[in-house]
Each structure stands twice: as C-alpha cells, then as structure tokens.
Enzyme design. Sequence first.
Site, PDB file in Angstrom:
ATOM      1  N   ASP A  35       0.837  -1.207   0.000  1.00 32.71           N
ATOM      2  CA  ASP A  35       0.000   0.000   0.000  1.00 32.71           C
ATOM      3  C   ASP A  35       0.869   1.254   0.000  1.00 32.71           C
ATOM      4  OD1 ASP A  35      -2.298   1.475   0.029  1.00 32.71           O
ATOM      5  OD2 ASP A  35      -2.682   1.257   2.171  1.00 32.71           O
ATOM      6  N   ASN A  37       1.350   3.371  -2.898  1.00 39.04           N
ATOM      7  CA  ASN A  37       1.916   3.792  -4.199  1.00 39.04           C
ATOM      8  C   ASN A  37       1.439   5.193  -4.584  1.00 39.04           C
ATOM      9  OD1 ASN A  37       2.917   1.230  -4.266  1.00 39.04           O
ATOM     10  ND2 ASN A  37       1.625   0.492  -5.939  1.00 39.04           N
ATOM     11  N   GLY A  38       0.145   5.431  -4.378  1.00 37.84           N
ATOM     12  CA  GLY A  38      -0.437   6.725  -4.753  1.00 37.84           C
ATOM     13  C   GLY A  38       0.181   7.859  -3.948  1.00 37.84           C
ATOM     14  N   ASN A  83     -10.734  -2.641  -6.194  1.00 31.90           N
ATOM     15  CA  ASN A  83      -9.918  -1.744  -7.026  1.00 31.90           C
ATOM     16  C   ASN A  83     -10.588  -1.362  -8.356  1.00 31.90           C
ATOM     17  OD1 ASN A  83      -6.664  -3.079  -6.004  1.00 31.90           O
ATOM     18  ND2 ASN A  83      -7.812  -1.321  -5.229  1.00 31.90           N
ATOM     19  N   LEU A 210      -7.249  -4.723   7.316  1.00 33.77           N
ATOM     20  CA  LEU A 210      -6.955  -5.977   6.614  1.00 33.77           C
ATOM     21  C   LEU A 210      -7.399  -5.917   5.154  1.00 33.77           C
ATOM     22  CD1 LEU A 210      -7.920  -8.588   9.348  1.00 33.77           C
ATOM     23  CD2 LEU A 210      -5.641  -7.801   8.713  1.00 33.77           C
ATOM     24  N   SER A 211      -8.286  -4.965   4.844  1.00 34.11           N
ATOM     25  CA  SER A 211      -8.728  -4.755   3.461  1.00 34.11           C
ATOM     26  C   SER A 211      -9.145  -6.050   2.761  1.00 34.11           C
ATOM     27  CB  SER A 211      -7.629  -4.040   2.662  1.00 34.11           C
ATOM     28  OG  SER A 211      -7.394  -2.781   3.208  1.00 34.11           O
TER      29      SER A 211
HETATM   30  C1  FPP Z   1      -1.797   0.263  -3.494  1.00 34.20           C
HETATM   31  O1  FPP Z   1      -1.323   1.557  -3.605  1.00 34.20           O
HETATM   32  C2  FPP Z   1      -1.228  -0.686  -4.410  1.00 34.20           C
HETATM   33  C3  FPP Z   1      -1.925  -1.354  -5.382  1.00 34.20           C
HETATM   34  C4  FPP Z   1      -3.246  -0.999  -5.883  1.00 34.20           C
HETATM   35  C5  FPP Z   1      -1.331  -2.555  -5.943  1.00 34.20           C
HETATM   36  C6  FPP Z   1      -0.431  -2.290  -7.089  1.00 34.20           C
HETATM   37  C7  FPP Z   1       0.831  -2.970  -6.839  1.00 34.20           C
HETATM   38  C8  FPP Z   1       1.862  -2.877  -7.640  1.00 34.20           C
HETATM   39  C9  FPP Z   1       1.847  -2.057  -8.856  1.00 34.20           C
HETATM   40  C10 FPP Z   1       3.064  -3.649  -7.307  1.00 34.20           C
HETATM   41  C11 FPP Z   1       3.358  -4.620  -8.401  1.00 34.20           C
HETATM   42  C12 FPP Z   1       3.040  -6.004  -8.083  1.00 34.20           C
HETATM   43  C13 FPP Z   1       3.347  -7.043  -8.888  1.00 34.20           C
HETATM   44  C14 FPP Z   1       3.056  -8.416  -8.443  1.00 34.20           C
HETATM   45  C15 FPP Z   1       3.975  -6.855 -10.201  1.00 34.20           C
HETATM   46  P1  FPP Z   1      -2.431   2.712  -3.592  1.00 34.20           P
HETATM   47  O2  FPP Z   1      -2.625   3.142  -4.985  1.00 34.20           O
HETATM   48  O3  FPP Z   1      -3.669   2.219  -2.908  1.00 34.20           O
HETATM   49  O4  FPP Z   1      -1.729   3.795  -2.725  1.00 34.20           O
HETATM   50  P2  FPP Z   1      -2.427   4.930  -1.856  1.00 34.20           P
HETATM   51  O5  FPP Z   1      -3.165   4.244  -0.740  1.00 34.20           O
HETATM   52  O6  FPP Z   1      -1.291   5.762  -1.390  1.00 34.20           O
HETATM   53  O7  FPP Z   1      -3.349   5.667  -2.791  1.00 34.20           O
END
Ligand code: FPP
Length: 269
Positions: A35, A37-38, A83, A210-211
């Site tokens: 978690d 990435n954003g 998602n 736990l989502s």
């Molecule tokens: C959550 O960050 C992450 C995801 C939605 C999953 C994406 C995962 C990857 C791209 C990793 C790659 C995995 C593999 C197996 C190649 P978010 O967008 O919810 O972050 P935020 O809560 O900060 O917005």
Amino acid sequence: MITPELLKPADRQEARLLEQLDPRQFPQHIAIIMDGNGRWAQRRHLPRVAGHRAGVKSAREVIETCARLKIQALTLYAFSLENWRRPKAEIDFLMRLLREYLRKELPVIHKNNIRLVVIGRPEQLPAEVQRDVAQAMELTAPNSGMRLAVALNYGGRAELVDAFNAILERVRHNGGASFRVDEQTIADHLYTAGLPDPDLLIRTSGEMRLSNFLLWQIAYAEIYVTETLWPDFSRAHLLEALVDFQKRERRYGGLTVAKAAGRTAGSRG
Ligand code: FPP
C-alpha cells in the site's frame, strides 16, 4: 545465521540485520498488502501511476529476497475486487504493468525455480491478462521452489463464497447426506489450498486495516505494519520485518509460548 550464499548484504545495515536472523525461525508464508503507491507519487508531484511503476521495483526485490531466503510462500496483494472502483485509466495502467512485469520477469522467476500462482477471480480480468497469467502458471507449475501467489481480482469474502459454493457443488455431485464440513474442508477449497497459512502479514504505509485480504488464512498471523510506503519498501525493510517477527512470542490462543515459527494449514491447536 544467514550464509553468504543465501544473501549477500548490500551494506552495513543489511549485514547487521542478517546477523540477527535465524533461518530456522523464518515464517513459512509471508503475505503483503502493498500500500502507498499513490501517496508516494503524490509526495513527488507525480501521477499516481508513477507510484505503481515504482512499486513493481519493490515487488521484484521482495520476491528475489524471499526466494533467496528460501521462504516457502509469498503472497502479494496486487489488485482487489474493490480496485475496480478506481479511474479506468489507472486500472488499465495496472493491467498493462502486470503484463509488462510478467513479460520481463517470468524468465527470472522460472530460472529461480519459483512457482507462480494467481489467487482471486481471474476470469473477470481482461482476456489478454488471463492468457498471460495462465501461461505463466503453466510454465512454472513444475517448479519446486518458492510459491509466489499474486492476488489478482481478489477479495477475502469472495474467496470464502467461492469455497462454500465449491463444497456445495461437491456435495450435490457426490450426494453426501452425511457430509460434514470441518476447517480442513474449507481450507482445501480456498484459492490457497496446499499453501501453509501466512504466519507473517506485512502492510505498508501505516494503515491498520486488513482490506478483505486472506481473511480465513491469517487467523494466527503476526501482523507487521510499517509507515514505509510500498515503493520505498526495500530489502532492508523486509529484513527488519523478519527480525521483528522472530522476536514475537506466538501463543495461538493458549498459554504455551512458541517462539515465532511457521505452522502449516490445519495444524493449529
Ligand atoms: C496500493 O497503492 C497498491 C496497489 C493498488 C497494488 C499495485 C501494486 C503494484 C503495482 C506492485 C506490483 C506487483 C506485482 C506483483 C507486479 P495505492 O494506490 O492504494 O496507494 P495509496 O493508498 O497511497 O493511494
């Protein structure tokens, strides 16, 4: 003590962490909610998708490290049923990223004897993703090393619904008037059938949720939450989580104290 063949420390910090680790006390199965990435992208004034791209690098590093440490199973939460509520452009990007990851990394995964499985409802994914995933699973099926489960279009409650329906189907088919369900029956019909239950659940970015992830399987898992955002989660962060795990005392609801160590599905007391 970790031997240098298992893992060469990149720096003093990694060396210090490795010294503290006892491979006999490793978790059998690590599950990770990746978690943040954003937020990682937002902090850099970049589009959210830049965070996902950076997140792939962390995933690659964690997969390689777990394989080297001979962890039996690693499950990564890549795309949840929830998602789909994200903007279409972000979803399309995530699907493309997954295909790109498979195209680039599959040879390495295969060479390292890793067996890739996808857990979730892949039949609802775009046809080209389904095809790539099926090919990856077929290619790596004979591999006997680490099991890498990628949770794709996954939801923990949906998994239980699918398991119960599969059990009902079996009963209907075999006409089992005296059939009774026990914990093992349920475990055997989950997407994760055959994998040990995760004994360590890691969540990045500080959220205490736990989502809807592996709800049945994490009943006795140790939970490790770090403030680190997923794209910043490095090998040293993983080693820190392992050191923390090995300090825990696991009770399984009883009084006897077991130092952290893996237990297989169905072996709980
Ligand atoms: C959550 O960050 C992450 C995801 C939605 C999953 C994406 C995962 C990857 C791209 C990793 C790659 C995995 C593999 C197996 C190649 P978010 O967008 O919810 O972050 P935020 O809560 O900060 O917005």
